[in-house]
Design an enzyme around this catalytic site. Structure first.
Site, PDB file in Angstrom:
ATOM      1  N   HIS A 313       0.848  -1.192   0.000  1.00  0.00           N
ATOM      2  CA  HIS A 313       0.000   0.000   0.000  1.00  0.00           C
ATOM      3  C   HIS A 313       0.876   1.231   0.000  1.00  0.00           C
ATOM      4  O   HIS A 313       1.941   1.231   0.615  1.00  0.00           O
ATOM      5  CB  HIS A 313      -0.915   0.014   1.232  1.00  0.00           C
ATOM      6  CG  HIS A 313      -2.073   0.937   1.071  1.00  0.00           C
ATOM      7  ND1 HIS A 313      -1.982   2.283   1.331  1.00  0.00           N
ATOM      8  CD2 HIS A 313      -3.329   0.696   0.630  1.00  0.00           C
ATOM      9  CE1 HIS A 313      -3.151   2.831   1.065  1.00  0.00           C
ATOM     10  NE2 HIS A 313      -3.987   1.905   0.639  1.00  0.00           N
ATOM     11  N   ASP A 371      -7.884  -5.399   0.117  1.00  0.00           N
ATOM     12  CA  ASP A 371      -8.419  -6.233  -0.959  1.00  0.00           C
ATOM     13  C   ASP A 371      -7.970  -7.686  -0.895  1.00  0.00           C
ATOM     14  O   ASP A 371      -8.424  -8.507  -1.683  1.00  0.00           O
ATOM     15  CB  ASP A 371      -8.028  -5.637  -2.321  1.00  0.00           C
ATOM     16  CG  ASP A 371      -8.853  -4.408  -2.628  1.00  0.00           C
ATOM     17  OD1 ASP A 371     -10.013  -4.367  -2.187  1.00  0.00           O
ATOM     18  OD2 ASP A 371      -8.340  -3.494  -3.281  1.00  0.00           O
TER      19      ASP A 371
HETATM   20  N1  CMC Z   1       4.045  -7.421  -5.015  1.00  0.00           N
HETATM   21  C1  CMC Z   1       5.379  -7.407  -5.232  1.00  0.00           C
HETATM   22  N2  CMC Z   1       6.143  -6.319  -5.053  1.00  0.00           N
HETATM   23  C2  CMC Z   1       5.547  -5.210  -4.654  1.00  0.00           C
HETATM   24  C3  CMC Z   1       4.162  -5.138  -4.403  1.00  0.00           C
HETATM   25  C4  CMC Z   1       3.405  -6.312  -4.600  1.00  0.00           C
HETATM   26  N3  CMC Z   1       2.091  -6.316  -4.388  1.00  0.00           N
HETATM   27  N4  CMC Z   1       3.839  -3.901  -4.019  1.00  0.00           N
HETATM   28  C5  CMC Z   1       4.965  -3.186  -4.029  1.00  0.00           C
HETATM   29  N5  CMC Z   1       6.014  -3.984  -4.398  1.00  0.00           N
HETATM   30  C6  CMC Z   1       7.442  -3.618  -4.453  1.00  0.00           C
HETATM   31  C7  CMC Z   1       7.754  -2.821  -5.699  1.00  0.00           C
HETATM   32  O1  CMC Z   1       8.149  -3.670  -6.752  1.00  0.00           O
HETATM   33  C8  CMC Z   1       8.877  -1.942  -5.203  1.00  0.00           C
HETATM   34  O2  CMC Z   1      10.042  -2.727  -5.122  1.00  0.00           O
HETATM   35  P1  CMC Z   1      11.493  -2.063  -5.417  1.00  0.00           P
HETATM   36  O3  CMC Z   1      11.698  -1.075  -4.320  1.00  0.00           O
HETATM   37  O4  CMC Z   1      12.427  -3.194  -5.426  1.00  0.00           O
HETATM   38  O5  CMC Z   1      11.361  -1.389  -6.772  1.00  0.00           O
HETATM   39  C9  CMC Z   1       8.466  -1.631  -3.769  1.00  0.00           C
HETATM   40  O6  CMC Z   1       7.685  -2.755  -3.352  1.00  0.00           O
HETATM   41  C10 CMC Z   1       7.644  -0.346  -3.616  1.00  0.00           C
HETATM   42  O7  CMC Z   1       6.507  -0.472  -4.473  1.00  0.00           O
HETATM   43  P2  CMC Z   1       5.846   0.719  -5.303  1.00  0.00           P
HETATM   44  O8  CMC Z   1       5.156   0.160  -6.483  1.00  0.00           O
HETATM   45  O9  CMC Z   1       6.870   1.789  -5.520  1.00  0.00           O
HETATM   46  O10 CMC Z   1       4.832   1.232  -4.224  1.00  0.00           O
HETATM   47  P3  CMC Z   1       3.567   2.148  -4.502  1.00  0.00           P
HETATM   48  O11 CMC Z   1       3.288   2.857  -3.257  1.00  0.00           O
HETATM   49  O12 CMC Z   1       3.793   2.994  -5.723  1.00  0.00           O
HETATM   50  O13 CMC Z   1       2.412   1.099  -4.877  1.00  0.00           O
HETATM   51  C11 CMC Z   1       0.560  -0.362  -4.698  1.00  0.00           C
HETATM   52  C12 CMC Z   1       1.385   0.750  -4.007  1.00  0.00           C
HETATM   53  C13 CMC Z   1      -0.678  -0.634  -3.870  1.00  0.00           C
HETATM   54  C14 CMC Z   1       0.111   0.121  -6.089  1.00  0.00           C
HETATM   55  C15 CMC Z   1       1.445  -1.635  -4.816  1.00  0.00           C
HETATM   56  O14 CMC Z   1       1.826  -2.087  -3.528  1.00  0.00           O
HETATM   57  C16 CMC Z   1       0.740  -2.741  -5.588  1.00  0.00           C
HETATM   58  O15 CMC Z   1       0.805  -2.761  -6.821  1.00  0.00           O
HETATM   59  N6  CMC Z   1       0.045  -3.700  -4.878  1.00  0.00           N
HETATM   60  C17 CMC Z   1      -0.704  -4.731  -5.560  1.00  0.00           C
HETATM   61  C18 CMC Z   1      -2.052  -4.180  -6.024  1.00  0.00           C
HETATM   62  C19 CMC Z   1      -3.011  -3.978  -4.868  1.00  0.00           C
HETATM   63  O16 CMC Z   1      -3.196  -4.847  -4.039  1.00  0.00           O
HETATM   64  N7  CMC Z   1      -3.684  -2.818  -4.875  1.00  0.00           N
HETATM   65  C20 CMC Z   1      -4.700  -2.489  -3.873  1.00  0.00           C
HETATM   66  C21 CMC Z   1      -4.262  -1.379  -2.980  1.00  0.00           C
HETATM   67  S1  CMC Z   1      -5.324  -1.183  -1.541  1.00  0.00           S
HETATM   68  C22 CMC Z   1      -6.875  -0.758  -2.152  1.00  0.00           C
HETATM   69  C23 CMC Z   1      -6.934   0.462  -2.981  1.00  0.00           C
HETATM   70  O17 CMC Z   1      -6.156   1.398  -2.821  1.00  0.00           O
HETATM   71  O18 CMC Z   1      -7.807   0.536  -3.821  1.00  0.00           O
END
Ligand code: CMC
Length: 437
Positions: A313, A371
């Site tokens: 998140h 989720d």
């Molecule tokens: N699986 C694998 N790696 C992950 C995940 C994941 N679900 N989430 C983040 N990472 C890694 C990402 O690859 C990055 O690694 P590195 O530092 O080596 O490059 C690090 O963790 C930071 O991730 P980010 O993408 O920069 O983080 P963000 O804040 O931009 O993204 C997120 C947040 C929710 C989009 C992401 O965690 C994600 O894609 N999660 C899976 C989708 C999900 O479950 N979404 C629902 C969110 S909660 C409900 C809502 O908001 O609607």
């Protein structure tokens, strides 16, 4: 709340090339980190700030929802989410989000009455569903029909009239379950079921989803309560992508139904509300606990482009308080309504356990989010996967309208208009087609 060091009273920005300095005012919230007001930067120094994904930017001021991502705290108007989940209802929470205070009995009764009286759809709006193919994704139908409400309800189009805004807010909160149910029935090819005023918000929704004209349908009180809990947990989440979309669209002064429709579309993506649908797809793809390790190696391999859906998140870096409450509800719902030994739930529990011991997830502070388990409850309630994100949209409508109202009522409202770091071509002369080879 988090243990951040106290920031200095003011920030000073100095351009080392010109020696020019600007004192940047520090704005204090009632709780949470201080915010530096950078609006003088362009005037004083001729530069913009750059923050892709808004990683360090407060896009607005708000009094609605507070999150402390390090401590796993979520407050709606100051009330902790676990207290609301245990003691309140989705409609009471909707009132709280919209009006800022918990209602008195008389206010709640009047609010319930108003929402109940607005649940029916204009018949022409209902007929719009016939224009969709039966395999249309329900999110596309819901977003289109919500946008079309702008063409039907002209008594709510003066956004500067507080009463118009209030009717709009009640109307969209009341009608979005009816729109969702119509999308579902259309996909099934079943007759549409009209709302029932003797049922509460969630019981009515389940009735519109699952009743058929040929037999009586009795709503399970546990199913209605489970849905109500999910709706409370999803009702608002400060400036998330869909809420920010509603604010940005609404800041142009557009029709409010159009702004909510923009929010529905933004919610659809798998990084946001679409994750609940993607989690179940992922669990089915993994298939069994034996395949978890292999799947997690793919997740950790950056070249594979696979994410552990329902994990991670932008704001929560410890745990998502909503996920904990949903996991508990999962046990209850599966115990009473579904299969207590639901293989997907068992797989999800094991997947969570394994991931939380893996350094990849621990070091990046990736925890199950809201989720991860919500889809398992929806499935146990008989709601098909394609409708999961629609359920999220129904719940989040309360938050969207509250933010829209807060923004429009603010005399300092400005159209949202970010700038950019331009890296394209500089001025060049047009080359006639014949000379382009
Ligand atoms: N699986 C694998 N790696 C992950 C995940 C994941 N679900 N989430 C983040 N990472 C890694 C990402 O690859 C990055 O690694 P590195 O530092 O080596 O490059 C690090 O963790 C930071 O991730 P980010 O993408 O920069 O983080 P963000 O804040 O931009 O993204 C997120 C947040 C929710 C989009 C992401 O965690 C994600 O894609 N999660 C899976 C989708 C999900 O479950 N979404 C629902 C969110 S909660 C409900 C809502 O908001 O609607």
């Amino acid at each position: 709340m988090s243990n951040q060091p106290a920031p200095p009273a003011k920030f000073q920005l100095t351009n080392t090339a010109t020696g020019k300095s600007t004192d940047l005012p520090v704005l204090k919230g009632t709780v949470g980190p201080d915010v530096i007001n950078i609006s003088a930067i362009n005037k004083d120094h001729g530069v913009w700030t750059f923050d892709p994904g808004f990683m360090a930017t407060a896009s607005t001021e708000s009094k609605i929802t507070y999150i402390d991502g390090d401590a796993g705290v979520l407050l709606y108007r100051g009330y902790p989410i676990d207290q609301l989940a245990e003691k309140s209802t989705h409609l009471e929470v909707s009132y709280l989000l919209m009006y800022g205070e918990l209602p008195t009995s008389a206010q709640l009764e009047e609010f319930n009455r108003s929402i109940t009286r607005h649940t029916m759809l204009n018949e022409s709006l209902l007929r719009m569903f016939n224009g969709f193919h039966s395999d249309a994704h329900p999110m596309s139908m819901v977003s289109a029909v919500v946008a079309s409400m702008a063409a039907f309800y002209h008594d709510t189009t003066d956004i500067f009239d507080p009463r118009h805004r209030e009717i709009f807010a009640h109307r969209i909160v009341a009608k979005i379950p009816t729109i969702a149910a119509a999308a579902y029935k259309h996909a099934l090819g079943q007759p549409f079921v009209y709302p029932r005023n003797d049922l509460d918000y969630c019981a009515n929704m389940l009735h519109m989803f699952f009743a058929v004209p040929c037999e009586e349908y009795k709503v399970s009180p546990l199913a209605a309560r489970a849905l109500d809990l999910l709706f409370i947990l999803h009702a608002d989440h400060e400036q998330n992508a869909s809420t920010s979309t509603v604010r940005l669209a609404g800041s142009t002064g557009c029709n409010p139904y159009a702004a909510i429709s923009a929010g529905v579309s933004a919610l659809w993506g798998p990084s946001h509300g679409g994750a609940n649908e993607a989690v179940l797809e992922m669990l089915e793809e993994i298939g069994s606990v034996d395949n978890v390790t292999k799947f997690l190696s793919r997740v950790k391999d950056k070249s594979d482009n696979v994410r552990l859906m329902g994990f991670g998140h932008r704001v929560y870096k410890n745990f998502d308080p909503r996920a904990k409450l949903i996991r508990e509800m999962c046990h209850k719902v599966l115990g009473e309504l579904g299969d207590q030994n639901d293989p997907l739930f068992e797989l999800a529990l094991r997947l969570e356990e394994i991931a939380l011991q893996d350094d990849y997830f621990v070091s990046r502070k990736l925890y199950p989010n809201v989720d991860f388990y919500s889809g398992i409850i929806y499935s146990a309630l008989g709601i098909p996967r394609s409708m999961f994100t629609v359920m999220f949209a129904i719940a989040r409508t309360a938050g969207w309208v509250s933010h829209w109202q807060e923004m429009i009522a603010d005399p300092a409202m400005k159209i949202g208009r970010p700038r950019q770091l331009y890296r394209g071509a500089t001025t060049r002369d047009y080359v006639p087609l014949v000379k382009r080879g």
